[in-house]
Design a protein around this motif. Structure first.
Motif, PDB file in Angstrom:
ATOM      1  N   SER A   1      -9.755   8.483  -5.285  1.00  0.00           N
ATOM      2  CA  SER A   1     -10.279   9.116  -6.472  1.00  0.00           C
ATOM      3  C   SER A   1     -11.797   8.487  -5.941  1.00  0.00           C
ATOM      4  CB  SER A   1     -10.027   8.628  -8.090  1.00  0.00           C
ATOM      5  OG  SER A   1     -11.684   8.361  -8.502  1.00  0.00           O
ATOM      6  N   PRO A   2     -13.185   9.869  -6.293  1.00  0.00           N
ATOM      7  CA  PRO A   2     -14.173   8.989  -6.066  1.00  0.00           C
ATOM      8  C   PRO A   2     -15.180   7.520  -7.438  1.00  0.00           C
ATOM      9  CG  PRO A   2     -14.099  11.035  -6.228  1.00  0.00           C
ATOM     10  CD  PRO A   2     -12.529  11.174  -6.765  1.00  0.00           C
ATOM     11  N   ARG A   3     -14.194   8.442  -8.371  1.00  0.00           N
ATOM     12  CA  ARG A   3     -14.636   7.431  -9.402  1.00  0.00           C
ATOM     13  C   ARG A   3     -14.472   5.706  -9.107  1.00  0.00           C
ATOM     14  NH1 ARG A   3     -13.763   8.812 -15.419  1.00  0.00           N
ATOM     15  NH2 ARG A   3     -15.402   7.892 -16.290  1.00  0.00           N
ATOM     16  N   PHE A   4     -12.588   5.234  -8.674  1.00  0.00           N
ATOM     17  CA  PHE A   4     -12.656   4.591  -8.733  1.00  0.00           C
ATOM     18  C   PHE A   4     -11.971   3.858  -7.211  1.00  0.00           C
ATOM     19  CE2 PHE A   4     -10.349   6.539 -12.313  1.00  0.00           C
ATOM     20  CZ  PHE A   4     -11.113   5.299 -13.512  1.00  0.00           C
ATOM     21  N   ALA A   5     -12.103   4.463  -6.096  1.00  0.00           N
ATOM     22  CA  ALA A   5     -11.484   3.557  -4.705  1.00  0.00           C
ATOM     23  C   ALA A   5     -12.885   2.542  -4.175  1.00  0.00           C
ATOM     24  CB  ALA A   5     -11.854   5.344  -3.920  1.00  0.00           C
ATOM     25  N   ALA A   6     -14.071   2.792  -4.694  1.00  0.00           N
ATOM     26  CA  ALA A   6     -15.159   2.014  -3.971  1.00  0.00           C
ATOM     27  C   ALA A   6     -15.356   0.590  -5.384  1.00  0.00           C
ATOM     28  CB  ALA A   6     -16.468   2.679  -4.426  1.00  0.00           C
ATOM     29  N   TRP A   7     -14.634   0.719  -6.044  1.00  0.00           N
ATOM     30  CA  TRP A   7     -14.361  -0.838  -6.954  1.00  0.00           C
ATOM     31  C   TRP A   7     -12.794  -1.251  -6.752  1.00  0.00           C
ATOM     32  CZ3 TRP A   7     -18.144  -1.638 -10.410  1.00  0.00           C
ATOM     33  CH2 TRP A   7     -19.569  -0.357 -10.569  1.00  0.00           C
ATOM     34  N   LEU A   8     -12.477  -1.167  -6.309  1.00  0.00           N
ATOM     35  CA  LEU A   8     -10.026  -1.221  -5.860  1.00  0.00           C
ATOM     36  C   LEU A   8      -9.993  -1.835  -4.314  1.00  0.00           C
ATOM     37  CD1 LEU A   8      -8.732   1.044  -7.803  1.00  0.00           C
ATOM     38  CD2 LEU A   8      -9.321  -1.073  -8.195  1.00  0.00           C
ATOM     39  N   ALA A   9      -9.906  -2.549  -4.131  1.00  0.00           N
ATOM     40  CA  ALA A   9      -9.418  -3.173  -2.961  1.00  0.00           C
ATOM     41  C   ALA A   9      -7.374  -2.731  -3.145  1.00  0.00           C
ATOM     42  CB  ALA A   9      -9.464  -4.538  -2.721  1.00  0.00           C
ATOM     43  N   LEU A  10      -7.612  -2.199  -2.711  1.00  0.00           N
ATOM     44  CA  LEU A  10      -5.727  -1.743  -2.700  1.00  0.00           C
ATOM     45  C   LEU A  10      -4.741  -2.690  -1.411  1.00  0.00           C
ATOM     46  CD1 LEU A  10      -6.047   1.493  -3.407  1.00  0.00           C
ATOM     47  CD2 LEU A  10      -5.588   0.065  -5.099  1.00  0.00           C
ATOM     48  N   ASP A  11      -5.179  -3.578  -0.370  1.00  0.00           N
ATOM     49  CA  ASP A  11      -4.022  -4.031   0.298  1.00  0.00           C
ATOM     50  C   ASP A  11      -3.357  -5.035  -0.892  1.00  0.00           C
ATOM     51  OD1 ASP A  11      -6.890  -5.953  -0.853  1.00  0.00           O
ATOM     52  OD2 ASP A  11      -6.038  -7.435   0.979  1.00  0.00           O
ATOM     53  N   ARG A  12      -3.753  -5.891  -2.552  1.00  0.00           N
ATOM     54  CA  ARG A  12      -2.804  -6.015  -3.380  1.00  0.00           C
ATOM     55  C   ARG A  12      -2.160  -5.609  -4.397  1.00  0.00           C
ATOM     56  NH1 ARG A  12      -1.202 -11.020  -0.890  1.00  0.00           N
ATOM     57  NH2 ARG A  12      -1.049 -12.002  -2.659  1.00  0.00           N
ATOM     58  N   VAL A  13      -1.720  -5.055  -4.892  1.00  0.00           N
ATOM     59  CA  VAL A  13      -1.080  -4.013  -5.746  1.00  0.00           C
ATOM     60  C   VAL A  13      -0.179  -4.816  -6.533  1.00  0.00           C
ATOM     61  CG1 VAL A  13      -0.984  -2.300  -6.906  1.00  0.00           C
ATOM     62  CG2 VAL A  13      -2.555  -1.698  -4.834  1.00  0.00           C
ATOM     63  N   GLY A  14      -0.245  -4.599  -8.027  1.00  0.00           N
ATOM     64  CA  GLY A  14       0.975  -4.756  -8.924  1.00  0.00           C
ATOM     65  C   GLY A  14       1.372  -4.248  -9.647  1.00  0.00           C
ATOM     66  N   VAL A  15       2.724  -4.260  -9.552  1.00  0.00           N
ATOM     67  CA  VAL A  15       3.829  -3.270 -10.398  1.00  0.00           C
ATOM     68  C   VAL A  15       4.268  -3.635 -11.967  1.00  0.00           C
ATOM     69  CG1 VAL A  15       6.134  -1.883 -10.382  1.00  0.00           C
ATOM     70  CG2 VAL A  15       3.629  -1.633  -8.324  1.00  0.00           C
ATOM     71  N   TYR A  16       4.133  -3.490 -12.886  1.00  0.00           N
ATOM     72  CA  TYR A  16       4.777  -4.303 -13.564  1.00  0.00           C
ATOM     73  C   TYR A  16       5.799  -2.897 -14.278  1.00  0.00           C
ATOM     74  CZ  TYR A  16       6.282  -4.769 -19.047  1.00  0.00           C
ATOM     75  OH  TYR A  16       6.932  -4.924 -19.848  1.00  0.00           O
ATOM     76  N   GLY A  17       6.822  -2.832 -14.952  1.00  0.00           N
ATOM     77  CA  GLY A  17       7.949  -1.599 -14.987  1.00  0.00           C
ATOM     78  C   GLY A  17       8.865  -2.283 -16.134  1.00  0.00           C
ATOM     79  N   GLY A  18       9.268  -1.045 -17.169  1.00  0.00           N
ATOM     80  CA  GLY A  18      10.189  -1.848 -18.067  1.00  0.00           C
ATOM     81  C   GLY A  18      11.442  -1.217 -18.149  1.00  0.00           C
ATOM     82  N   SER A  19      12.091  -1.333 -18.381  1.00  0.00           N
ATOM     83  CA  SER A  19      13.948  -0.825 -18.124  1.00  0.00           C
ATOM     84  C   SER A  19      13.601   0.117 -17.212  1.00  0.00           C
ATOM     85  CB  SER A  19      14.081   0.030 -19.342  1.00  0.00           C
ATOM     86  OG  SER A  19      15.069   0.856 -20.209  1.00  0.00           O
ATOM     87  N   ALA A  20      13.570   1.392 -17.108  1.00  0.00           N
ATOM     88  CA  ALA A  20      14.081   1.452 -15.935  1.00  0.00           C
ATOM     89  C   ALA A  20      12.515   1.698 -14.768  1.00  0.00           C
ATOM     90  CB  ALA A  20      14.041   4.031 -16.130  1.00  0.00           C
TER      91      ALA A  20
ATOM     92  N   ASP B   1       6.491   0.038   0.353  1.00  0.00           N
ATOM     93  CA  ASP B   1       5.043   0.508   0.440  1.00  0.00           C
ATOM     94  C   ASP B   1       4.364  -1.504  -0.143  1.00  0.00           C
ATOM     95  OD1 ASP B   1       2.756   0.356  -0.477  1.00  0.00           O
ATOM     96  OD2 ASP B   1       2.534   1.842  -1.564  1.00  0.00           O
ATOM     97  N   PRO B   2       3.741  -1.577   1.429  1.00  0.00           N
ATOM     98  CA  PRO B   2       3.044  -2.648   2.204  1.00  0.00           C
ATOM     99  C   PRO B   2       2.051  -3.356   0.909  1.00  0.00           C
ATOM    100  CG  PRO B   2       2.800  -1.831   2.949  1.00  0.00           C
ATOM    101  CD  PRO B   2       3.553  -0.479   2.400  1.00  0.00           C
ATOM    102  N   ARG B   3       1.418  -2.352   0.526  1.00  0.00           N
ATOM    103  CA  ARG B   3       0.052  -2.356  -0.123  1.00  0.00           C
ATOM    104  C   ARG B   3       0.685  -3.377  -1.885  1.00  0.00           C
ATOM    105  NH1 ARG B   3      -1.745   3.564  -1.028  1.00  0.00           N
ATOM    106  NH2 ARG B   3       0.327   3.400  -1.364  1.00  0.00           N
ATOM    107  N   ILE B   4       1.749  -3.269  -1.861  1.00  0.00           N
ATOM    108  CA  ILE B   4       2.550  -3.817  -3.107  1.00  0.00           C
ATOM    109  C   ILE B   4       3.171  -5.025  -2.960  1.00  0.00           C
ATOM    110  CG2 ILE B   4       4.515  -3.765  -5.128  1.00  0.00           C
ATOM    111  CD1 ILE B   4       4.073  -0.854  -5.014  1.00  0.00           C
ATOM    112  N   GLN B   5       1.982  -6.149  -3.727  1.00  0.00           N
ATOM    113  CA  GLN B   5       2.547  -7.540  -3.457  1.00  0.00           C
ATOM    114  C   GLN B   5       2.979  -8.707  -4.460  1.00  0.00           C
ATOM    115  OE1 GLN B   5       2.529  -9.345  -0.146  1.00  0.00           O
ATOM    116  NE2 GLN B   5       2.146  -6.846   0.263  1.00  0.00           N
ATOM    117  N   ALA B   6       2.819  -8.419  -6.141  1.00  0.00           N
ATOM    118  CA  ALA B   6       3.603  -8.653  -6.812  1.00  0.00           C
ATOM    119  C   ALA B   6       4.646  -7.535  -7.906  1.00  0.00           C
ATOM    120  CB  ALA B   6       2.699  -9.755  -7.788  1.00  0.00           C
ATOM    121  N   ALA B   7       5.014  -8.606  -8.737  1.00  0.00           N
ATOM    122  CA  ALA B   7       5.827  -7.217  -9.702  1.00  0.00           C
ATOM    123  C   ALA B   7       6.448  -8.280 -10.864  1.00  0.00           C
ATOM    124  CB  ALA B   7       7.176  -6.845  -8.667  1.00  0.00           C
ATOM    125  N   VAL B   8       6.715  -7.279 -11.910  1.00  0.00           N
ATOM    126  CA  VAL B   8       7.513  -7.580 -12.844  1.00  0.00           C
ATOM    127  C   VAL B   8       8.184  -7.346 -13.437  1.00  0.00           C
ATOM    128  CG1 VAL B   8       6.336  -8.567 -15.189  1.00  0.00           C
ATOM    129  CG2 VAL B   8       5.580  -9.076 -14.264  1.00  0.00           C
TER     130      VAL B   8
END
Length: 357
Positions: A151-170, A241-248
């Protein structure tokens, strides 16, 4: 009269007053909290849209989404946060709006938040819940990260080597998979063969409940027959996915996991527990993960909460409806605690996803 120097307790009082005044000046000089911006990106590879919450310099305004009125800044100009992304995987039949309060807390902590629409298992199309969706969901999370990266709008603002994931239920099932867990449809079948009467909603979803009447044996027999017919694949399902480094994982479906695969997750893994969850009975699901996983952190243990505790805002379920029975707040549960739980979740991600340089 000549002014006298301040001394003793009066001097201390004056010093404290000066300090308070200086602190007030710093507070007033501090930049205002960033608003929560809102936009939508097209999904990749035929996926549904990705809803994005982000720090924005625009002003928030009341925005109607489904039954909710949310204070957001639609299409607001992005501003730099901490350079990190958290992906929220919604629950079965879910949508982004029931996670808006958590998303805003994460944005306040500096994160950009992406919520992919899970195909066949969202509010607008509830056709493939359960193992069929669970197999697709981790890939949809990975492609949501790709969508932000492109995304041209967000790519410059983000470093995607360490991404988090939150998920509830499924979505919690998705988070456990991305943390390194492996599961199979046959283990889902085996769990339901052994415990369907005790964990009925986990096995049949939001269709009916056992009511302690003459229809219960019929419901049990039909459910077992359908589950045996549909879910016999014993192959292990996993996704890395090696970019994902933390999950809840919040109130996750977890009875189909090989718990050995979660004893030492490949990433930091936090849990949210609801003690009065009748949709995913804790001892079969999050309790089993908690018992197996040594490094896991219990971010929140809510003994009076139901399965829907972390849906915030909570949909207006009609009293007496199946949704109210399974997701509504039990008597004694105080929703006033949820903003603090949201901040604790944000704090978990701040610790494990340090700000990008």
């Amino acid at each position: 009269m000549k002014a006298q120097p301040v001394s003793g307790p009066h001097r201390t009082t004056a010093w404290l007053a000066a300090l308070a005044f200086a602190g007030l000046g710093l507070l007033l000089a501090a930049p205002a909290r960033a608003a929560t911006g809102l936009t939508e990106l097209p999904g990749l590879a035929g996926d549904g849209p990705v809803t994005v919450f982000y720090p924005s310099s625009a002003s928030e305004q009341p925005l109607r989404r489904g039954p909710f009125t949310l204070n957001l800044a639609p299409q607001g100009e992005p501003v730099r946060g901490n350079g990190r992304l958290v992906v929220i995987s919604h629950g079965s039949g879910g949508n982004p709006w029931v996670h808006a309060d958590l998303a805003s807390a994460l944005v306040e902590a500096g994160f950009v938040v992406a919520v992919p629409q899970h195909r066949g298992d969202h509010t607008g199309a509830f056709t493939d819940p359960g193992p069929t969706s669970w197999q697709r969901r981790p890939g949809e999370v990975s492609r949501a990260i790709d969508a932000l990266a492109q995304s041209p709008r967000f790519a410059a603002w983000l470093a995607l080597d360490r991404v988090g994931v939150y998920g509830g239920s499924a979505g919690g099932h998705t988070a456990l998979t991305l943390a390194g867990g492996r599961w199979s449809a046959a283990r889902f079948r085996d769990h339901c063969e052994a415990h369907i009467a005790e964990d009925f909603s986990s096995c049949v979803g939001f269709t009916t409940r056992l009511r302690g009447n003459v229809l219960d044996p019929i419901k049990l027999a039909l459910a077992r027959a359908v589950i045996r017919w549909r879910f016999d694949d014993a192959s292990w399902q996993s996704h890395h996915d090696p970019r994902i480094q933390a999950a809840v994982a919040s109130v996750p479906f977890a009875a189909d996991f090989d718990m050995d695969s979660l004893r030492v997750p490949r990433i930091a893994l936090g849990l949210v527990v609801a003690g009065r969850d009748v949709n995913q009975v804790p001892r079969f699901h999050v309790g089993a993960v908690r018992a197996a996983c040594g490094p896991c952190v219990v971010i929140a243990d809510l003994p009076e909460a139901s399965h829907g505790a972390m849906l915030s805002p909570l949909p207006p379920f009609p009293p007496g409806s199946l949704e109210h029975d399974l997701l509504g707040d039990p008597p004694g549960f105080d929703r006033a605690m949820l903003p603090e739980v949201d901040r604790q979740i944000a704090g978990f991600f701040l610790r494990h996803l340090p700000a990008a340089p």
